[in-house]
Write a protein that holds these residues in place. Structure first.
Motif: not given
Length: 249
Positions: A152-166
């Motif tokens: 769950v932590y891993v998934a949340s930080k992958h999401a942060v990376e996506g938000l950053t790029k967008s």
């Protein structure tokens, strides 16, 4: 006074605290935010003792009204917002996927993902109007690789990376830069929890790091300060791993 105005969420411990101290030593005006009033006021006083203009504003990044208020109060106090460091985060409950719960998903994502999204939303509104600004989101090596027992932590930080790029794509033409810093193990209380609270567990984890040690919070803070500076003015949409070569393996 023309020194940059810096807002840091989750600023009261670990990387956030080290980042606040680093920016203060550079002569910036610093707003620190977190959920604990007494600790926040103490940190602001410590920053002022270093010669920085500093304020504490209480906020819980899970709630949009509080995030909006912190950004608005920062601009009202200092006239602008030059740098935002979205550091507030949690590792949630560490457990195998077969033992994960919807509650842990909601609790972890509400801080790490929703909190980052809400912070970006209100920070970017100010910076886009200014035509300048730098935002640094705190990701993790968990945003770039998988970690057993921390799905769950891993998934949340992958999401942060996506938000950053967008967000970087939306801000680039307007002069607003958005990047992420992705630390490996850092000598904080979170590392102790990841290691199961034992020195043996910590030593075993650190043995997987080519550098054979954890980073200090200040080493991560110095990377954040660099990303916020004009020395990195063409750098946007990136996630910088500060991990002792872990992700190079």
């Amino acid at each position: 006074m023309n020194s940059p105005v810096v807002l840091i969420t989750g600023a009261l411990t670990g990387i956030g605290r080290a980042t606040a101290l680093a920016f203060a030593r550079e002569g910036n005006r610093v707003v620190v935010s977190g959920r604990r009033e007494e600790a926040g006021q103490a940190l602001a006083a410590e920053l002022r003792a270093l010669g920085a203009e500093a304020e504490f504003l209480r906020a819980d990044v899970r709630f949009e009204a509080e995030v909006r208020s912190v950004v608005e109060q920062t601009v009202a106090r200092f006239g602008r917002l030059d740098v935002a460091v979205n550091n507030a985060g949690t590792e949630g409950q560490l457990a195998p996927i077969a033992e994960q719960t919807a509650t842990n998903y909601e609790d972890t994502f509400s801080v790490n993902v929703l909190g980052t999204l809400l912070s970006l939303k209100h920070e970017m509104r100010v910076m886009l109007e200014q035509g300048a600004g730098s935002i640094i989101n705190l990701s993790s090596i968990a945003g770039q690789v998988g970690i057993a027992g921390a799905s769950v932590y891993v998934a949340s930080k992958h999401a942060v990376e996506g938000l950053t790029k967008s967000a970087a794509l939306e801000g680039a033409a307007a002069g607003v830069r958005v990047n992420a810093v992705a630390p490996g193990p850092v000598a904080t209380e979170m590392l102790d929890r990841f290691a199961g609270g034992s020195e043996e567990g910590k030593a075993s984890f650190l043995a997987t790091i080519p550098a054979r040690r954890a980073a200090t919070p200040d080493e991560i803070a110095q990377t954040i300060v660099f990303l916020a500076s004009d020395k990195a003015r063409y750098l946007t949409g990136q996630s910088i791993a500060v991990d002792g070569a872990y992700t190079a393996q």
